[in-house]
Motif scaffolding. Structure first.
Motif, mmCIF file in Angstrom:
data_model
loop_
_atom_site.group_PDB
_atom_site.id
_atom_site.type_symbol
_atom_site.label_atom_id
_atom_site.label_comp_id
_atom_site.label_asym_id
_atom_site.label_seq_id
_atom_site.Cartn_x
_atom_site.Cartn_y
_atom_site.Cartn_z
ATOM 1 N N SER A 169 0.842 -1.199 0.000
ATOM 2 C CA SER A 169 0.000 0.000 0.000
ATOM 3 C C SER A 169 0.873 1.244 0.000
ATOM 4 N N GLY A 170 0.299 2.329 -0.459
ATOM 5 C CA GLY A 170 1.015 3.604 -0.460
ATOM 6 C C GLY A 170 0.254 4.647 -1.240
ATOM 7 N N ASN A 171 0.640 5.875 -1.002
ATOM 8 C CA ASN A 171 -0.079 6.991 -1.609
ATOM 9 C C ASN A 171 0.902 8.111 -1.897
ATOM 10 N N ILE A 172 0.963 8.542 -3.131
ATOM 11 C CA ILE A 172 1.851 9.639 -3.525
ATOM 12 C C ILE A 172 1.003 10.785 -4.073
ATOM 13 N N VAL A 173 1.266 11.971 -3.572
ATOM 14 C CA VAL A 173 0.620 13.176 -4.094
ATOM 15 C C VAL A 173 1.721 14.106 -4.592
ATOM 16 N N ASN A 174 1.711 14.397 -5.869
ATOM 17 C CA ASN A 174 2.672 15.313 -6.466
ATOM 18 C C ASN A 174 2.013 16.680 -6.672
ATOM 19 N N VAL A 175 2.558 17.684 -6.017
ATOM 20 C CA VAL A 175 2.022 19.036 -6.146
ATOM 21 C C VAL A 175 2.705 19.688 -7.340
ATOM 22 N N THR A 176 1.944 19.943 -8.391
ATOM 23 C CA THR A 176 2.524 20.573 -9.579
ATOM 24 C C THR A 176 1.967 21.992 -9.718
ATOM 25 N N SER A 177 1.185 22.276 -10.737
ATOM 26 C CA SER A 177 0.691 23.635 -10.917
ATOM 27 C C SER A 177 -0.353 23.677 -12.018
ATOM 28 N N LEU A 178 -1.206 24.677 -11.936
ATOM 29 C CA LEU A 178 -2.154 24.945 -13.016
ATOM 30 C C LEU A 178 -1.414 25.190 -14.333
ATOM 31 N N ALA A 179 -0.160 25.641 -14.218
ATOM 32 C CA ALA A 179 0.656 25.898 -15.410
ATOM 33 C C ALA A 179 0.891 24.633 -16.226
ATOM 34 N N ALA A 180 0.682 23.471 -15.628
ATOM 35 C CA ALA A 180 0.854 22.213 -16.355
ATOM 36 C C ALA A 180 -0.168 22.055 -17.472
ATOM 37 N N ILE A 181 -1.318 22.722 -17.337
ATOM 38 C CA ILE A 181 -2.390 22.562 -18.327
ATOM 39 C C ILE A 181 -2.886 23.896 -18.892
ATOM 40 N N SER A 182 -2.288 24.998 -18.462
ATOM 41 C CA SER A 182 -2.706 26.320 -18.934
ATOM 42 C C SER A 182 -1.522 27.070 -19.523
ATOM 43 N N VAL A 183 -1.801 27.986 -20.431
ATOM 44 C CA VAL A 183 -0.748 28.788 -21.053
ATOM 45 C C VAL A 183 -0.482 30.021 -20.192
ATOM 46 N N MET A 184 0.775 30.138 -19.733
ATOM 47 C CA MET A 184 1.168 31.262 -18.895
ATOM 48 C C MET A 184 2.415 31.898 -19.486
ATOM 49 N N PRO A 185 2.303 33.026 -20.188
ATOM 50 C CA PRO A 185 3.477 33.691 -20.753
ATOM 51 C C PRO A 185 4.546 33.941 -19.697
ATOM 52 N N THR A 186 5.785 33.830 -20.096
ATOM 53 C CA THR A 186 6.995 33.972 -19.258
ATOM 54 C C THR A 186 7.174 32.804 -18.277
ATOM 55 N N LEU A 229 -1.959 17.333 -7.454
ATOM 56 C CA LEU A 229 -2.736 18.537 -7.176
ATOM 57 C C LEU A 229 -2.144 19.663 -7.994
ATOM 58 N N LEU A 230 -3.016 20.366 -8.724
ATOM 59 C CA LEU A 230 -2.587 21.489 -9.546
ATOM 60 C C LEU A 230 -3.140 22.781 -8.942
ATOM 61 N N PRO A 231 -2.371 23.438 -8.072
ATOM 62 C CA PRO A 231 -2.853 24.682 -7.475
ATOM 63 C C PRO A 231 -2.842 25.824 -8.480
ATOM 64 N N GLY A 232 -3.751 26.766 -8.272
ATOM 65 C CA GLY A 232 -3.713 28.008 -9.018
ATOM 66 C C GLY A 232 -2.787 28.975 -8.307
ATOM 67 N N VAL A 233 -3.212 30.225 -8.163
ATOM 68 C CA VAL A 233 -2.372 31.233 -7.520
ATOM 69 C C VAL A 233 -2.544 31.132 -6.008
ATOM 70 N N VAL A 234 -1.445 30.856 -5.325
ATOM 71 C CA VAL A 234 -1.468 30.669 -3.875
ATOM 72 C C VAL A 234 -0.609 31.747 -3.225
ATOM 73 N N TYR A 235 -1.134 32.364 -2.191
ATOM 74 C CA TYR A 235 -0.381 33.414 -1.516
ATOM 75 C C TYR A 235 0.663 32.779 -0.601
ATOM 76 N N THR A 236 1.914 32.773 -1.051
ATOM 77 C CA THR A 236 3.023 32.210 -0.280
ATOM 78 C C THR A 236 4.173 33.208 -0.267
ATOM 79 N N GLU A 237 5.237 32.837 0.414
ATOM 80 C CA GLU A 237 6.424 33.692 0.478
ATOM 81 C C GLU A 237 6.955 34.010 -0.915
#
Length: 246
Positions: free
Chosen positions: A134-151, A183-191
């Motif tokens: 048994s086991g569980n892996i969660v990879n935190v990537t980004s909305l940028a993986a599926i959306s176009v973000m210039p720069t 998990l593909l987060p959008g804009v998150v307020y972090t450091e």
């Protein structure tokens, strides 16, 4: 009811932001948490605070771009708790630069942290999970993986690659009791974005009218890491305040 009772979880990049919020939430839900990151003082502080609140946590200092540190993290986690039930790959940073200005140094540094660390951590953890069935892996990537973000060409390339690789690994290990989701987060307020001059503009384009908190993203990670999502694997779950829909 504690959803992660008797589970052991490694959370990389957990000395701030989404990783820190996830480590704290996992501990509240009964998990034995391994906090991993480069900042020893902050990591130790988080572990002490979790223990004071009745949870169980240790800090292991690790530079996730270094093979030796990655191996030490996994080996030390096994030594401390005897097993690894959950891996949250979260260590990363943002690189925002016009495509034409990207350099080989940018490539090497960013890929080492945001791609190699995910890849290698999964390689080292999966055999332990397979042995225990048994086991569980969660990879935190980004909305940028599926959306176009210039720069964000290099950032998007890496996040898309990890997201798709996760689906492949999920398919390989689905019959072994191991689940792999993103998990593909959008804009998150972090450091990392607190001082970004584009912050006010980013908030304006979010249909919900605000950025996510790290704690909100941690709750999504908890869902994927717990039995609440027991029939989900190879999934890319988006938490973006509605950006993808516009």
């Amino acid at each position: 009811m504690k959803r992660l009772k008797d589970k052991t979880a490694i959370v990389t990049g957990s000395t701030s932001g989404i990783g820190e919020a996830t480590a704290r939430l996992f501990a509240e839900e009964g998990a034995k948490v391994i906090i991993a990151g480069r900042r020893r003082e902050k990591g130790e502080q988080i572990a002490v605070e979790i223990r004071k609140d009745g949870g169980e946590a240790i800090f292991i200092q690790a530079d996730m771009t270094q093979e030796e540190d990655i191996q030490k993290l996994v080996n030390s986690s096994i030594e401390a708790f005897g097993k690894i039930d959950i891996l949250v790959n979260n260590a990363g940073r943002i690189i925002e630069k016009p495509f034409i200005e990207l350099t080989r140094e940018d490539w090497d540094q960013f890929v080492a942290l945001d791609a190699f660390s995910y890849f290698r951590m999964m390689q080292l953890v999966l055999p332990h999970m397979e042995r225990q069935g048994s086991g569980n892996i969660v990879n935190v990537t980004s909305l940028a993986a599926i959306s176009v973000m210039p720069t964000h060409a290099l950032y998007s390339f890496v996040k898309a690659g990890i997201t798709h690789m996760s689906k492949v690994v999920a398919a390989e290990y689905a019959d072994k009791g191991i689940r792999v989701n993103c998990l593909l987060p959008g804009v998150v307020y972090t450091e990392m974005i607190a001082d970004n001059p584009n912050t006010p503009h980013m908030e304006k384009i979010i249909p919900m009218g605000r950025m996510s908190t790290s704690e909100e993203q941690a709750k999504s990670i908890l869902f994927l890491a717990s039995e609440d999502s027991s029939y989900m694997t190879g999934t890319s779950m988006v938490a973006d305040g509605g950006i993808r829909g516009i």
